[in-house]
Design a protein around this motif. Structure first.
Motif, PDB file in Angstrom:
ATOM      1  N   LEU A  60       0.841  -1.192   0.000  1.00 25.36           N
ATOM      2  CA  LEU A  60       0.000   0.000   0.000  1.00 25.36           C
ATOM      3  C   LEU A  60       0.878   1.244   0.000  1.00 25.36           C
ATOM      4  N   ARG A  61       0.387   2.306  -0.624  1.00 25.51           N
ATOM      5  CA  ARG A  61       1.138   3.568  -0.681  1.00 25.51           C
ATOM      6  C   ARG A  61       0.231   4.685  -0.187  1.00 25.51           C
ATOM      7  N   ARG A  62       0.734   5.483   0.738  1.00 23.55           N
ATOM      8  CA  ARG A  62      -0.043   6.591   1.277  1.00 23.55           C
ATOM      9  C   ARG A  62       0.829   7.839   1.414  1.00 23.55           C
ATOM     10  N   ASP A  63       0.273   8.992   1.051  1.00 21.55           N
ATOM     11  CA  ASP A  63       0.884  10.296   1.303  1.00 21.55           C
ATOM     12  C   ASP A  63       0.190  10.931   2.501  1.00 21.55           C
ATOM     13  N   TYR A  64       0.958  11.552   3.392  1.00 25.96           N
ATOM     14  CA  TYR A  64       0.356  12.212   4.537  1.00 25.96           C
ATOM     15  C   TYR A  64       1.251  13.347   5.029  1.00 25.96           C
ATOM     16  N   ILE A  65       0.649  14.262   5.769  1.00 23.47           N
ATOM     17  CA  ILE A  65       1.370  15.398   6.334  1.00 23.47           C
ATOM     18  C   ILE A  65       2.108  14.951   7.584  1.00 23.47           C
ATOM     19  N   THR A  66       3.398  15.259   7.655  1.00 18.99           N
ATOM     20  CA  THR A  66       4.145  15.040   8.896  1.00 18.99           C
ATOM     21  C   THR A  66       4.107  16.349   9.684  1.00 18.99           C
ATOM     22  N   HIS A  67       3.618  16.262  10.882  1.00 23.28           N
ATOM     23  CA  HIS A  67       3.263  17.452  11.661  1.00 23.28           C
ATOM     24  C   HIS A  67       3.936  17.386  13.027  1.00 23.28           C
ATOM     25  N   PRO A  68       4.433  18.504  13.561  1.00 27.40           N
ATOM     26  CA  PRO A  68       5.109  18.472  14.859  1.00 27.40           C
ATOM     27  C   PRO A  68       4.172  18.253  16.039  1.00 27.40           C
ATOM     28  N   GLY A  69       2.873  18.322  15.804  1.00 32.73           N
ATOM     29  CA  GLY A  69       1.915  18.216  16.892  1.00 32.73           C
ATOM     30  C   GLY A  69       1.611  19.572  17.500  1.00 32.73           C
ATOM     31  N   ALA A  70       0.646  19.595  18.401  1.00 31.98           N
ATOM     32  CA  ALA A  70       0.204  20.863  18.971  1.00 31.98           C
ATOM     33  C   ALA A  70      -0.340  20.656  20.369  1.00 31.98           C
ATOM     34  N   VAL A  71      -0.398  21.744  21.088  1.00 35.27           N
ATOM     35  CA  VAL A  71      -1.060  21.771  22.392  1.00 35.27           C
ATOM     36  C   VAL A  71      -2.115  22.870  22.370  1.00 35.27           C
ATOM     37  N   SER A  72      -3.185  22.650  23.124  1.00 36.04           N
ATOM     38  CA  SER A  72      -4.260  23.627  23.249  1.00 36.04           C
ATOM     39  C   SER A  72      -4.610  23.772  24.727  1.00 36.04           C
ATOM     40  N   VAL A  73      -5.269  24.871  25.056  1.00 35.93           N
ATOM     41  CA  VAL A  73      -5.571  25.159  26.461  1.00 35.93           C
ATOM     42  C   VAL A  73      -7.034  25.574  26.594  1.00 35.93           C
ATOM     43  N   LEU A  74      -7.796  24.772  27.355  1.00 33.21           N
ATOM     44  CA  LEU A  74      -9.159  25.150  27.721  1.00 33.21           C
ATOM     45  C   LEU A  74      -9.053  25.917  29.040  1.00 33.21           C
ATOM     46  N   VAL A  75      -9.287  27.205  28.980  1.00 35.17           N
ATOM     47  CA  VAL A  75      -9.132  28.094  30.133  1.00 35.17           C
ATOM     48  C   VAL A  75     -10.483  28.260  30.812  1.00 35.17           C
ATOM     49  N   LEU A  76     -10.542  27.929  32.102  1.00 34.45           N
ATOM     50  CA  LEU A  76     -11.792  27.995  32.855  1.00 34.45           C
ATOM     51  C   LEU A  76     -11.588  28.869  34.083  1.00 34.45           C
ATOM     52  N   ASN A  77     -12.442  29.896  34.231  1.00 35.53           N
ATOM     53  CA  ASN A  77     -12.301  30.776  35.395  1.00 35.53           C
ATOM     54  C   ASN A  77     -13.246  30.355  36.521  1.00 35.53           C
ATOM     55  N   GLU A  78     -13.214  31.092  37.619  1.00 33.10           N
ATOM     56  CA  GLU A  78     -13.996  30.727  38.802  1.00 33.10           C
ATOM     57  C   GLU A  78     -15.488  30.937  38.610  1.00 33.10           C
ATOM     58  N   ARG A  79     -15.884  31.611  37.525  1.00 31.84           N
ATOM     59  CA  ARG A  79     -17.309  31.827  37.233  1.00 31.84           C
ATOM     60  C   ARG A  79     -17.843  30.799  36.244  1.00 31.84           C
ATOM     61  N   ASP A  80     -17.077  29.737  36.002  1.00 29.83           N
ATOM     62  CA  ASP A  80     -17.467  28.678  35.071  1.00 29.83           C
ATOM     63  C   ASP A  80     -17.572  29.219  33.640  1.00 29.83           C
ATOM     64  N   GLU A  81     -16.693  30.157  33.332  1.00 27.84           N
ATOM     65  CA  GLU A  81     -16.611  30.704  31.978  1.00 27.84           C
ATOM     66  C   GLU A  81     -15.326  30.207  31.312  1.00 27.84           C
ATOM     67  N   VAL A  82     -15.391  30.027  29.995  1.00 28.50           N
ATOM     68  CA  VAL A  82     -14.216  29.622  29.226  1.00 28.50           C
ATOM     69  C   VAL A  82     -13.753  30.801  28.381  1.00 28.50           C
ATOM     70  N   LEU A  83     -12.445  30.841  28.147  1.00 30.35           N
ATOM     71  CA  LEU A  83     -11.885  31.889  27.302  1.00 30.35           C
ATOM     72  C   LEU A  83     -11.807  31.387  25.870  1.00 30.35           C
TER      73      LEU A  83
END
Length: 217
Positions: free
Chosen positions: A48-71
């Protein structure tokens, strides 16, 4: 197709050691490359032959404050021609940088915030059929502002970033209504909503191993 019954604790994605016959980079880009692999699913099977993107990866941040709000931050995304509400995120493009440190850096650079409490919220692959990108989303709480004289000077698309605090329930409803489409935001908001039902007690420590990312196996 073999379909069976599994207990929830049996569910786990696993690395697979399929035999690679040949591999080459067919395109070198500014941020990521395209790789072509030839491989067998089993010994003696068709190649089988496949082409694909090689990617360094990523991080994300779900920010939650004391009022139960997200940024949420709003940013222009050229490939889809849209301004999108997202969560702070960035590439793992600094060699040797720890994912937690990268997430802390991105939170400071994109949102001018720091956080005292960090947990792994969820891991996912954006498009495993076409890209090696692995994304880890952290939950960040216990917030404080980055001092004015230490703030990052944003440029390019990031120069237009603006943010908003939104109730978590309302942001989840925007996902279900189809009004939010950024993958990290969709995954992170739904995961945070689910984790909140157990007061976030099931979340993993920030330095939990990450076998889903090829560089951290």
């Amino acid at each position: 197709m073999d379909i069976r019954h599994l207990a929830p604790e049996q569910l786990s994605d696993r690395t697979s050691d399929r035999r690679t016959l040949a591999s080459e980079t067919v395109y070198e880009g500014y941020i990521w490359n395209v790789q072509r692999d030839e491989f067998e699913l089993s010994e003696g099977a068709d190649t089988l032959r496949r082409d694909y993107i090689t990617h360094p990866g990523a991080v994300s941040v779900l920010v939650l404050n004391e009022r139960d709000e997200v940024l949420l931050i709003n940013q222009y995304r050229r490939p889809v021609g849209m301004t999108m509400w997202e969560i702070p995120a960035g590439l793992l493009d600094v060699h040797g940088e720890d994912p937690v440190a990268a997430a802390q850096r991105e939170l400071a650079e994109e949102a001018d915030l720091r956080a005292e409490q960090w947990n792994v919220l969820v891991d996912f692959h954006n498009s495993p059929g076409s890209s090696s990108e692995a994304n880890r989303i952290f939950l960040a709480r216990g917030l404080s502002d980055v001092p004015e004289d230490e703030r990052h000077e944003r440029d390019g698309e990031e120069a237009e970033i603006h943010g908003a605090w939104v109730p978590l329930d309302g942001a989840v409803q925007a996902v279900l209504d189809g009004r939010l489409n950024s993958p990290a935001a969709v995954v992170g908001l739904l995961a945070a909503h689910a984790a909140r039902s157990g007061d976030f007690g099931s979340l993993r420590p920030p330095h939990t191993p990450w076998p889903g990312h090829p560089a951290f196996r």
